[in-house]
Design a protein around this motif. Sequence first.
Motif, PDB file in Angstrom:
ATOM      1  N   GLU A  65     -23.505  -9.808  46.474  1.00  0.00           N
ATOM      2  CA  GLU A  65     -24.554  -9.026  45.796  1.00  0.00           C
ATOM      3  C   GLU A  65     -23.981  -7.736  45.209  1.00  0.00           C
ATOM      4  N   LEU A  66     -22.951  -7.193  45.848  1.00  0.00           N
ATOM      5  CA  LEU A  66     -22.424  -5.887  45.454  1.00  0.00           C
ATOM      6  C   LEU A  66     -21.060  -5.956  44.772  1.00  0.00           C
ATOM      7  N   THR A  67     -20.586  -7.158  44.448  1.00  0.00           N
ATOM      8  CA  THR A  67     -19.311  -7.305  43.744  1.00  0.00           C
ATOM      9  C   THR A  67     -19.511  -8.175  42.511  1.00  0.00           C
ATOM     10  N   SER A  68     -18.454  -8.314  41.758  1.00  0.00           N
ATOM     11  CA  SER A  68     -18.519  -9.180  40.574  1.00  0.00           C
ATOM     12  C   SER A  68     -18.142 -10.622  40.898  1.00  0.00           C
ATOM     13  N   TYR A  69     -17.842 -10.905  42.177  1.00  0.00           N
ATOM     14  CA  TYR A  69     -17.483 -12.259  42.589  1.00  0.00           C
ATOM     15  C   TYR A  69     -18.718 -13.032  43.027  1.00  0.00           C
ATOM     16  N   PRO A  70     -18.829 -14.290  42.614  1.00  0.00           N
ATOM     17  CA  PRO A  70     -19.912 -15.134  43.111  1.00  0.00           C
ATOM     18  C   PRO A  70     -19.520 -15.737  44.460  1.00  0.00           C
ATOM     19  N   GLU A  71     -20.476 -16.347  45.131  1.00  0.00           N
ATOM     20  CA  GLU A  71     -20.129 -17.143  46.315  1.00  0.00           C
ATOM     21  C   GLU A  71     -19.215 -18.266  45.842  1.00  0.00           C
ATOM     22  N   MET A  72     -18.152 -18.546  46.596  1.00  0.00           N
ATOM     23  CA  MET A  72     -17.163 -19.533  46.156  1.00  0.00           C
ATOM     24  C   MET A  72     -16.811 -20.480  47.290  1.00  0.00           C
ATOM     25  N   SER A  73     -16.521 -21.712  46.930  1.00  0.00           N
ATOM     26  CA  SER A  73     -16.023 -22.680  47.910  1.00  0.00           C
ATOM     27  C   SER A  73     -14.574 -22.324  48.250  1.00  0.00           C
ATOM     28  N   LEU A  74     -14.077 -22.873  49.356  1.00  0.00           N
ATOM     29  CA  LEU A  74     -12.691 -22.637  49.731  1.00  0.00           C
ATOM     30  C   LEU A  74     -11.749 -23.141  48.632  1.00  0.00           C
ATOM     31  N   ALA A  75     -12.045 -24.290  48.069  1.00  0.00           N
ATOM     32  CA  ALA A  75     -11.199 -24.829  46.989  1.00  0.00           C
ATOM     33  C   ALA A  75     -11.183 -23.891  45.775  1.00  0.00           C
ATOM     34  N   ALA A  76     -12.325 -23.295  45.460  1.00  0.00           N
ATOM     35  CA  ALA A  76     -12.396 -22.358  44.329  1.00  0.00           C
ATOM     36  C   ALA A  76     -11.588 -21.096  44.619  1.00  0.00           C
ATOM     37  N   SER A  87      -9.606 -16.200  54.547  1.00  0.00           N
ATOM     38  CA  SER A  87     -10.239 -14.886  54.721  1.00  0.00           C
ATOM     39  C   SER A  87     -11.085 -14.521  53.516  1.00  0.00           C
ATOM     40  N   TRP A  88     -10.548 -14.760  52.307  1.00  0.00           N
ATOM     41  CA  TRP A  88     -11.311 -14.476  51.089  1.00  0.00           C
ATOM     42  C   TRP A  88     -12.578 -15.322  51.039  1.00  0.00           C
ATOM     43  N   HIS A  89     -12.455 -16.577  51.449  1.00  0.00           N
ATOM     44  CA  HIS A  89     -13.618 -17.460  51.445  1.00  0.00           C
ATOM     45  C   HIS A  89     -14.696 -16.906  52.376  1.00  0.00           C
ATOM     46  N   GLU A 125      -8.944 -20.924  46.632  1.00  0.00           N
ATOM     47  CA  GLU A 125      -7.540 -21.335  46.544  1.00  0.00           C
ATOM     48  C   GLU A 125      -7.094 -21.391  45.087  1.00  0.00           C
ATOM     49  N   SER A 126      -7.945 -21.924  44.235  1.00  0.00           N
ATOM     50  CA  SER A 126      -7.640 -22.004  42.812  1.00  0.00           C
ATOM     51  C   SER A 126      -7.548 -20.608  42.189  1.00  0.00           C
ATOM     52  N   MET A 127      -8.445 -19.707  42.582  1.00  0.00           N
ATOM     53  CA  MET A 127      -8.432 -18.341  42.059  1.00  0.00           C
ATOM     54  C   MET A 127      -7.115 -17.646  42.436  1.00  0.00           C
ATOM     55  N   ILE A 128      -6.688 -17.790  43.685  1.00  0.00           N
ATOM     56  CA  ILE A 128      -5.439 -17.170  44.125  1.00  0.00           C
ATOM     57  C   ILE A 128      -4.261 -17.742  43.343  1.00  0.00           C
ATOM     58  N   ALA A 129      -4.220 -19.053  43.177  1.00  0.00           N
ATOM     59  CA  ALA A 129      -3.144 -19.685  42.407  1.00  0.00           C
ATOM     60  C   ALA A 129      -3.140 -19.173  40.969  1.00  0.00           C
ATOM     61  N   SER A 130      -4.315 -19.020  40.394  1.00  0.00           N
ATOM     62  CA  SER A 130      -4.427 -18.522  39.029  1.00  0.00           C
ATOM     63  C   SER A 130      -3.929 -17.084  38.919  1.00  0.00           C
ATOM     64  N   ARG A 131      -4.280 -16.246  39.890  1.00  0.00           N
ATOM     65  CA  ARG A 131      -3.822 -14.850  39.899  1.00  0.00           C
ATOM     66  C   ARG A 131      -2.296 -14.788  39.975  1.00  0.00           C
ATOM     67  N   ARG A 132      -1.709 -15.632  40.802  1.00  0.00           N
ATOM     68  CA  ARG A 132      -0.258 -15.638  40.961  1.00  0.00           C
ATOM     69  C   ARG A 132       0.419 -16.126  39.667  1.00  0.00           C
ATOM     70  N   LYS A 133      -0.154 -17.127  39.007  1.00  0.00           N
ATOM     71  CA  LYS A 133       0.399 -17.606  37.745  1.00  0.00           C
ATOM     72  C   LYS A 133       0.275 -16.544  36.658  1.00  0.00           C
ATOM     73  N   SER A 134      -0.836 -15.805  36.661  1.00  0.00           N
ATOM     74  CA  SER A 134      -1.028 -14.738  35.673  1.00  0.00           C
ATOM     75  C   SER A 134       0.041 -13.669  35.807  1.00  0.00           C
ATOM     76  N   PHE A 135       0.394 -13.307  37.034  1.00  0.00           N
ATOM     77  CA  PHE A 135       1.457 -12.330  37.224  1.00  0.00           C
ATOM     78  C   PHE A 135       2.785 -12.899  36.734  1.00  0.00           C
ATOM     79  N   ALA A 136       3.086 -14.117  37.144  1.00  0.00           N
ATOM     80  CA  ALA A 136       4.368 -14.733  36.782  1.00  0.00           C
ATOM     81  C   ALA A 136       4.547 -14.821  35.269  1.00  0.00           C
ATOM     82  N   SER A 137       3.443 -14.964  34.537  1.00  0.00           N
ATOM     83  CA  SER A 137       3.532 -15.058  33.079  1.00  0.00           C
ATOM     84  C   SER A 137       3.357 -13.703  32.401  1.00  0.00           C
TER      85      SER A 137
END
Length: 75
Positions: free
Chosen positions: A40-51, A28-30, A53-65
């Motif tokens: 154009e109206l957010t701070s997010y660039p166009e991203m691949s599905l893999a990117a 859905s995010w992709h 997935e990586s962003m979500i994993a990174s967000r979850r790790k940031s919370f855990a730490s």
Amino acid sequence: MDAMEQEPPTIELAGVRLRPLRPQDASSWHGYLSDPQVTELTSYPEMSLAAVESMIASRRKSFASGLSCKWAIAS
């Protein structure tokens, strides 16, 4: 539960539910971040599905730490 398994709580407000981003949100995010009108109206660039997935994993790790916490708005 170890630190890597911790996730932010779900927050219920009047008519709005904030919940942690989940790996299954990637598709859905992709789709959202593939729309030029969105990027154009957010701070997010166009991203691949893999990117995404990586962003979500990174967000979850940031919370855990204890570094950050990001939520998704859910209905």
